[in-house]
Write an enzyme that holds these catalytic residues in place. Structure first.
Site, PDB file in Angstrom:
ATOM      1  N   LYS A 107      12.095   0.300  -2.482  1.00  0.00           N
ATOM      2  CA  LYS A 107      12.789   0.332  -3.773  1.00  0.00           C
ATOM      3  C   LYS A 107      14.303   0.242  -3.611  1.00  0.00           C
ATOM      4  CE  LYS A 107       9.107   0.389  -6.287  1.00  0.00           C
ATOM      5  NZ  LYS A 107       8.771  -0.811  -7.096  1.00  0.00           N
ATOM      6  N   SER A 137      13.056   1.908  -8.840  1.00  0.00           N
ATOM      7  CA  SER A 137      12.579   3.284  -9.002  1.00  0.00           C
ATOM      8  C   SER A 137      13.785   4.206  -8.998  1.00  0.00           C
ATOM      9  CB  SER A 137      11.650   3.632  -7.828  1.00  0.00           C
ATOM     10  OG  SER A 137      11.417   5.018  -7.730  1.00  0.00           O
ATOM     11  N   TYR A 162       7.999   3.594   0.748  1.00  0.00           N
ATOM     12  CA  TYR A 162       8.160   3.304  -0.687  1.00  0.00           C
ATOM     13  C   TYR A 162       9.636   3.377  -1.060  1.00  0.00           C
ATOM     14  CZ  TYR A 162       7.668   3.765  -5.750  1.00  0.00           C
ATOM     15  OH  TYR A 162       7.782   3.585  -7.111  1.00  0.00           O
TER      16      TYR A 162
END
Length: 288
Positions: free
Chosen positions: A161, A143, A157
């Site tokens: 990533k 990401s 999150y």
């Protein structure tokens, strides 16, 4: 890497970036195994892909389940004869909020899909790639969060990533020449990831409606087909980083500048400092 005639396995292939990658590969003549936790969604995409004149199959697999991913690999080799491309793309995001308020079940869920899911894919497919001796490639979906901090309130999150980037970087140092690796680091993409909590397993808190505000934000994202086009270009040119959003260069640049300034003020280079370099220590030990 040549794509025509190859077979690709795409996790998280039932929607968003995964769906777009599967269809773009089919357009280039690659066979596709579409994998998603929602078997029905995978089936629809496999049907779309097969209409391009290639062989396609759908699988309902939770990538957190190592045994299920191993069985997926076995079935794909049996069905297609070989697999040359693995896209570890499945990903989820939990409800937004400060790190210190993160629900432990969301930690388990997000890391389970975004990081452990990637590891499960690598364990199931990479040994087979290596043993074949044939050209093969792995694409792990990271990401913009892998490269810096585009926005707050997505701590776990973000951590997952970052881990995918670190894992991919290590992987390329360890793989033999016949197996390549890329890490996809997209920014905002038009997708249904905002609805990921609707698919959260019961044992990890169960389904919950995704925030409608996130739906509005993601509706302004880059079309997933544009991301897939970047992926195809990167594979054909064998890039490690697959980058899609030009403004993210500023996010990554700010981090690089801050790190550089910190070294300059706290740990500037000096003659002989490389004696503490772990790689140099290993070399000295190996040389006796």
């Amino acid at each position: 890497m040549e794509l025509e005639g190859r077979t690709a396995v795409v996790t998280g292939g039932g929607n968003g970036i995964g769906r777009a990658i599967a269809l773009a590969l089919a357009e280039r003549g690659a066979n596709v195994a579409v994998v998603d936790v929602e078997r029905e969604a995978a089936g629809k995409v496999a049907g779309e892909a097969s209409s391009r004149g290639i062989a396609a199959a759908a699988y309902g697999v939770d990538v957190r389940d190592a045994g299920a991913v191993q069985k997926l690999a076995e079935d794909c080799w049996s069905r297609f004869g070989s697999v040359e491309l693995l896209f570890n793309n499945a990903g989820v995001i939990a409800e937004m909020g400060p790190v210190w308020l993160t629900d432990p079940l969301d930690v388990e869920w997000v890391l389970g899909v975004n990081l452990v899911g990637v590891l499960n894919g690598l364990r199931a497919f990479v040994p087979r790639f290596i043993a074949s001796g044939a050209p093969a490639w792995v694409v792990n979906t990271g990401s913009e969060h892998s490269l810096g901090l585009p926005h707050a309130m997505a701590g776990v999150y973000n951590a997952s990533k970052h881990a995918v980037l670190g894992l991919s970087d290590m992987l390329r140092a360890e793989l033999p020449e016949n197996v390549g690796v890329s890490v996809l680091c997209p920014g905002l993409v038009e997708s249904t990831m905002w609805k990921a909590t609707e698919r959260r397993p019961d044992e990890l808190g169960g389904a919950a409606a995704g925030p409608e505000g996130n739906a509005a934000v993601m509706s302004f994202g880059l079309p997933a087909s544009d991301v897939a086009a970047k992926v195809i270009e990167a594979l054909e040119n064998e890039y490690f980083y697959i980058l899609t959003h030009p403004h993210v260069a500023e996010i990554a640049g700010r981090r690089a500048e801050e790190i550089g300034n910190a070294f300059a003020s706290q740990a500037p280079r000096y003659d002989g400092d490389d004696r503490y370099d772990v790689n140099n220590v290993f070399r000295r030990l190996q040389s006796g």
